[in-house]
Motif scaffolding. Structure first.
Motif, short mmCIF file in Angstrom:
data_model
loop_
_atom_site.label_atom_id
_atom_site.label_comp_id
_atom_site.label_asym_id
_atom_site.label_seq_id
_atom_site.Cartn_x
_atom_site.Cartn_y
_atom_site.Cartn_z
N PRO A 63 -17.55 2.57 -1.15
CA PRO A 63 -16.81 1.69 -2.06
C PRO A 63 -15.31 1.80 -1.80
CG PRO A 63 -17.58 3.66 -3.23
CD PRO A 63 -18.17 3.71 -1.85
N ALA A 64 -14.60 0.67 -2.00
CA ALA A 64 -13.16 0.68 -1.78
C ALA A 64 -12.48 1.59 -2.79
CB ALA A 64 -12.62 -0.74 -1.90
N TYR B 180 -5.65 7.51 -5.59
CA TYR B 180 -5.06 8.62 -4.81
C TYR B 180 -5.84 9.90 -5.12
CZ TYR B 180 -0.61 6.03 -3.81
OH TYR B 180 0.35 5.15 -3.37
N ALA B 181 -6.09 10.18 -6.40
CA ALA B 181 -6.76 11.43 -6.77
C ALA B 181 -8.16 11.51 -6.17
CB ALA B 181 -6.83 11.56 -8.30
N ASN B 182 -8.85 10.37 -6.09
CA ASN B 182 -10.22 10.35 -5.55
C ASN B 182 -10.26 10.21 -4.03
OD1 ASN B 182 -11.37 10.46 -8.14
ND2 ASN B 182 -11.29 8.23 -8.39
N GLY B 183 -9.09 10.15 -3.40
CA GLY B 183 -9.06 10.01 -1.94
C GLY B 183 -9.36 8.60 -1.45
N ASP B 184 -9.31 7.60 -2.33
CA ASP B 184 -9.57 6.22 -1.91
C ASP B 184 -8.31 5.54 -1.37
OD1 ASP B 184 -12.25 6.36 -2.63
OD2 ASP B 184 -11.81 5.83 -4.71
N LYS C 226 -3.59 -3.30 8.67
CA LYS C 226 -4.19 -2.36 9.63
C LYS C 226 -5.37 -1.61 9.03
CE LYS C 226 0.46 -1.34 11.33
NZ LYS C 226 1.45 -0.31 10.94
N THR C 227 -5.76 -1.97 7.81
CA THR C 227 -6.81 -1.31 7.01
C THR C 227 -6.54 0.18 6.79
OG1 THR C 227 -8.42 -0.82 8.78
CG2 THR C 227 -8.58 -2.99 7.74
N GLU C 228 -5.29 0.60 6.93
CA GLU C 228 -4.94 1.98 6.54
C GLU C 228 -4.99 2.10 5.02
OE1 GLU C 228 -1.87 2.44 10.27
OE2 GLU C 228 -1.03 2.44 8.25
N ARG C 229 -4.65 1.01 4.32
CA ARG C 229 -4.86 0.96 2.88
C ARG C 229 -6.12 0.12 2.65
NH1 ARG C 229 -0.87 -1.03 -2.16
NH2 ARG C 229 -2.56 -0.97 -3.70
N HIS C 230 -7.09 0.71 1.98
CA HIS C 230 -8.39 0.02 1.84
C HIS C 230 -8.99 0.24 0.45
CE1 HIS C 230 -9.49 4.11 2.70
NE2 HIS C 230 -8.92 4.02 3.88
N ASN C 231 -8.12 0.43 -0.55
CA ASN C 231 -8.63 0.65 -1.91
C ASN C 231 -8.71 -0.64 -2.72
OD1 ASN C 231 -5.78 0.55 -2.00
ND2 ASN C 231 -5.77 1.50 -4.01
#
Ligand code: HEC
Ligand code: HEC
Length: 223
Positions: A20-21, A91-95, A189-194
């Motif tokens: 999941p994102a 951020y806390a969940n590593g997403d 660049k899909t570095e951010r994917h949340n």
């Protein structure tokens, strides 16, 4: 808009199998938690954010010092509390990745995140000048999108004044242009994917770097 929804529908089977994102889902309990965020407690927690996000939550533009670029810091003032809350939990969940913010967000409980989000949401946006936008390539993209590339106009989600929409669609008005451009490039660049349903990745992938920079300048001036 219809074509984008179609595109989203088509990509759902793939997304269903993928990670999941974001681990946030907007249940009524979650919405209530954010709605009842205590801004007074949030103000105390926000003391530790000021050194980077600015005294008024206005953020900071990128800086070059001795040849090194110090990255921009986003404005948080006037942001929708639900959006700020989701980002802190992501951020806390590593997403959402960012070493600094992951460390900070892990130290905030869900309640703390709701409180600090309520505080920043109560502050006025400070950096936009509110100058009337002139007709440019960016304003065209915001108001009309580009049918040829199946790009919906930004306003359909982010609002006609960049004020954001309920739940997870952020306000963009008065956002630091350097941060805005960085984060759109990160989606590209899909570095951010949340972003749930890849909504911003699908869009950013079709924007050129030049267009991204122009959109960043456009939104920074809105109040
Ligand atoms: C050491 C500097 C630093 C401190 C201290 C800091 N931040 Fe951040 N923050 C950043 C940077 C840099 C980013 C952009 C990271 C990225 O691109 O993902 C950021 C991003 C964010 C975002 C995402 C905003 C958006 O528009 O998506 C939120 C929310 C946030 N910070 C909240 C906080 C809160 C709340 C605190 C205090 C409890 C805090 N930050 C303290 C540097 C900091
Ligand atoms: C289909 C709805 C939709 C459309 C259309 C859309 N966005 Fe977004 N946008 C979102 C959502 C949802 C998020 C937050 C995703 C997340 O949680 O990371 C977002 C996030 C962003 C962010 C990150 C803000 C921050 O503080 O980090 C920027 C910048 C952005 N959008 C710019 C744009 C621009 C420019 C356009 C038009 C070219 C656009 N968006 C069109 C839904 C949309």
């Amino acid at each position: 808009m219809k074509r984008l929804l179609l595109l989203l529908a088509l990509s759902t089977p793939f997304l269903a199998n993928a990670q999941p994102a974001s681990h946030i889902s907007w249940t009524s309990a979650m919405l209530n938690l954010v709605k009842k965020g205590n801004a007074e407690k949030g103000q105390q927690l926000a003391e530790s954010c000021k050194s980077c996000h600015g005294d008024q939550g206005q953020g900071v533009k990128a800086e070059t010092q001795d040849g090194d670029t110090i990255p921009a810091v986003p404005a948080l003032a006037g942001q929708l509390a639900t959006y700020t809350f989701k980002q802190l939990r992501d951020y806390a969940n590593g997403d959402r990745s960012n070493d600094t913010m992951i460390g900070i967000a892990k130290n905030l409980s869900e309640q703390d995140a709701a409180d600090v989000a309520a505080w920043f949401g109560s502050l006025p946006r400070t950096i936009g000048t509110g100058a009337a936008p002139v007709q440019t390539r960016a304003s065209k993209m915001v108001e009309l999108g580009d049918g040829k590339r199946i790009l919906p106009p930004c306003f359909t989600c982010h609002g006609s004044n960049g004020q954001g929409e309920k739940m997870d669609i952020p306000a963009l008005a008065g956002q630091q242009a350097d941060y805005f451009a960085n984060t759109l490039l990160a989606y590209k660049k899909t570095e951010r994917h949340n972003d749930i349903y890849s909504r911003m990745r699908l869009i950013a992938q079709q924007l050129s770097e030049e267009e991204i920079k122009e959109l960043a300048v456009y939104y920074q001036q809105l109040k």
